[in-house]
Motif scaffolding. Structure first.
Motif, PDB file in Angstrom:
ATOM      1  N   PHE A 186       1.359  25.250  49.835  1.00 17.45           N
ATOM      2  CA  PHE A 186       0.892  26.636  49.848  1.00 17.45           C
ATOM      3  C   PHE A 186       0.151  26.946  51.143  1.00 17.45           C
ATOM      4  O   PHE A 186       0.280  28.045  51.695  1.00 17.45           O
ATOM      5  N   GLY A 239      -1.046  27.271  42.936  1.00 19.95           N
ATOM      6  CA  GLY A 239      -0.861  28.579  43.538  1.00 19.95           C
ATOM      7  C   GLY A 239      -2.115  29.423  43.454  1.00 19.95           C
ATOM      8  O   GLY A 239      -2.404  30.241  44.347  1.00 19.95           O
ATOM      9  N   TYR A 274       1.091  35.669  46.306  1.00 13.77           N
ATOM     10  CA  TYR A 274       0.648  34.337  45.879  1.00 13.77           C
ATOM     11  C   TYR A 274       0.219  34.353  44.415  1.00 13.77           C
ATOM     12  O   TYR A 274       0.488  33.407  43.664  1.00 13.77           O
TER      13      TYR A 274
END
Length: 655
Positions: A106, A182, A210
């Protein structure tokens, strides 16, 4: 050699993360472009080094390298290749390596796709994400090292927990971790915004993808876990309110609230402080999930570890990030001044109610999950909080949420005429009421759960369709306009409709399922919910790494054979553990579910049979919700620049 390379890459990734956590943050504060520029290559290097480490561990499992302690404890040479690979994350150490790999993924995604972010914000976001990485790298290297060696390698391993040797659970953890981790990205965006002292519409647009991705992955992960529990554990249920199940459900609820509040920030620049707080709390709940499964405070098939030292380390990480984030929020919340003014009857107003209902629901689940632990530690009393509490305390909030969703989706921003908005929904409401009334009329002496659930499901599905159709009201060719609607509109409708499908499945299964438990002789037939089942034969089978007792059951209705079912009871000799493999005959409107048990003294076999109406709608709805999230995520508006950020009085000027 390869495992040593993986260990070395993990240490290097830790060092890179430490540099990334400090240098870009100082550069952003001092406005030094060179220092800020360190963030992007560091994030990329951190991801690739961690990927090398994870690949090395995977290689060790694939080739059955029993010089590695983790492979010995969680693999076996006779295990099928799929479960050798998934055994990498079917344990504590390997799952934490997967967790930190996703943390770095991420972070790298911001470096690769965050070209529209201001340099200062980007540097701060990547620094905060690296701080999370540092914490988990330290946790792995100092308490949970997956690369520990055996002084004397054994001939073979001890095998993976047989319950985890299943396709559903094999892919459940990666999706769940993508959701959990996440939310670390939304936390990083929130902390970066607090450091800058500014949140605006552009920030809301940047953080939404996101949040949406995390929510989508959590939906898939929870759905896979529920599906696995349904057919693998043999008890016929889809949700047990197990603490570990709840640990994934709470972040899902908060992520849904965050997703909706971020829309208000983007569209109206309101609810800024609330959105920042939700971003912090959402990551906090994902950390609570990691703590519950790895601290040893509970016993569950989902739990990975029973080491209190690891639990204390995770509790320390949770405390540092949550206390730090909340303290910074308290200090800088005044800078998050809302700009958009709205009336109570407006889309903003309904989204506020949506957030309250989701937040309170998550709190109810949290209290029910944690209270037995508090009671035992504080009052020395052992309590069990089960399904009756959760069903009674949680369900009303979901019913209210389902009632307002179709209306809220059609309300305009700022202020609305409720009568004008409700008018197109009258047909959907009447249809939903008719479906609920029909269900009530068809049942005898049953609870109202089924009719109410079907009404609510029909209301959500038809409301989502009316919402889509209403967006074409001014078009000459409404069907052509429908095809050209933004993907985000289709995604929202599909997610809301998917929730309705899931509610229909849950309500029908809980209200109208039939259960039959009996001893059956070979050749004997019996009736369950209008179906005739015949136990034709019971035989012994030998699998690749297990022995099984398999029943052969013929399923018929009205004299017509429908299918042959093969329930099994397996024993894994290496792990010395039995498992139940239920046989299911799936249909669009029902499942027939058969489990074979132990032989009885009279020569018969114990059998459990369930009739489960609309069972597959539960997971079909979850798939629709995930597809809705994916459609929204693919909307072109998320792939273009969010526009110039406007300064907030008292904030730091834009870089």
């Amino acid at each position: 050699m390869i495992t040593e390379l993986g260990h070395f890459a993990l240490i290097l990734a830790f060092l890179v993360a430490a540099v990334q956590a400090v240098v870009p943050l100082v550069g952003a504060q001092k406005r030094w472009p060179g220092w800020m520029a360190v963030a992007e290559p560091a994030a990329t290097a951190q991801f690739f080094l961690t990927a090398v480490s994870f690949a090395a561990l995977t290689y060790a499992f694939v080739v059955s390298d029993f010089s590695l302690r983790l492979v010995v404890l969680n693999s076996h040479s006779a295990k099928p290749m799929l479960y050798k690979i998934t055994g990498v994350w079917g344990n504590h150490e390997g799952s934490m390596l997967l967790w930190v790999l996703i943390v770095t993924l991420f972070g790298a995604s911001v470096a690769w796709f965050g070209g529209n972010l201001p340099p200062g914000l980007k540097a701060r976001v990547l620094s905060v994400q690296a701080m999370i990485g540092v914490a988990f790298f330290a946790f792995i290297l100092f308490t949970s090292n997956p690369f520990l060696r055996m002084s004397v390698p054994p001939f073979d391993g001890q095998d993976l927990n047989p319950l985890l040797q299943d396709p559903g659970l094999a892919f459940h953890p990666p999706f769940l971790y993508l959701g959990y981790v996440g939310l670390s990205m939304t936390f990083s965006f929130a902390i970066a915004a607090l450091i800058e002292g500014r949140v605006d519409a552009a920030w809301g647009r940047w953080v939404r993808p996101y949040t949406l991705a995390a929510w989508m992955f959590l939906t898939v992960g929870i759905g896979l876990g529920s599906w696995w529990a349904y057919y693998e554990l043999g008890w016929g249920g889809f949700w047990f309110w197990d603490p570990v199940e709840n640990a994934s459900f709470m972040p899902w609820l908060i992520a849904a609230a965050l997703l909706h509040s971020a829309v208000v920030v983007e569209k109206r620049e309101s609810l800024k402080s609330w959105t920042i707080l939700l971003a912090i709390i959402a990551f906090g709940f994902s950390m609570v999930g990691a703590f519950i499964t790895r601290s040893g405070i509970i016993t569950s098939v989902h739990a990975f570890a029973t080491d209190p030292e690891r639990g204390m380390f995770l509790l320390l990480i949770l405390a540092v990030f949550m206390l730090g984030g909340l303290t910074m929020f308290a200090a800088r919340a005044n800078a998050m001044q809302a700009k958009g003014v709205f009336a109570p009857v407006s889309r903003e107003g309904v989204l506020v109610i949506n957030n309250i209902l989701l937040g309170v629901s998550a709190f109810v689940v949290f209290v029910g999950t944690i209270w037995p632990l508090v009671s035992e530690m504080a009052f020395d009393r052992k309590l069990s909080v089960g399904a009756p509490f959760f069903n009674m305390a949680f369900t009303p909030f979901m019913v209210l949420l389902g009632l307002i969703l179709p209306v809220g989706a059609m309300l305009p921003w700022k202020r609305a005429n409720l009568r004008r908005v409700v008018k197109p929904l009258r047909g959907a409401f009447i249809l939903s009421l008719a479906i609920g009334a029909l269900a009530f009329a068809m049942q005898t002496g049953r609870s109202a759960l089924g009719p109410v659930g079907l009404f609510l499901a029909a209301w959500l599905i038809s409301g989502a369709l009316v919402d889509l159709w209403s967006r074409t009201a001014r078009a000459e060719n409404r069907f052509a306009r429908l095809r050209r609607l933004p993907r985000a509109d289709w995604g929202k409708a599909m997610a809301h409709g998917g929730l309705g499908v899931t509610i229909a499945g849950i309500a029908a299964m809980m209200a109208w399922e039939a259960e039959d438990i009996r001893v059956v002789q070979v050749g004997e037939s019996f009736e369950v919910a209008g179906f005739t089942l015949t136990l034709d034969e019971v035989r012994r089978l030998e699998g690749p790494n297990y022995d099984a007792t398999q029943g052969i059951v013929t399923l018929a209705k009205d004299g017509q054979e429908i299918s042959t079912m093969y329930p099994e009871k397996r024993v894994y000799p290496v792990a010395k553990m039995p498992t139940t493999e239920a046989a299911l005959d799936n249909g669009f409107l029902r499942d027939v579910y058969v489990v074979i048990g132990d032989p009885q003294n009279n020569g018969g076999w114990a059998m459990r049979t369930y009739y489960k109406p609309l069972a597959n709608w539960i997971w079909g709805g979850a798939i629709l919700m995930a597809i809705g999230g994916l459609l929204s995520l693919s909307d072109r508006r998320y792939r273009v620049a969010a526009g110039a950020r406007r300064a907030v009085p008292g904030g730091v000027p834009a870089e």
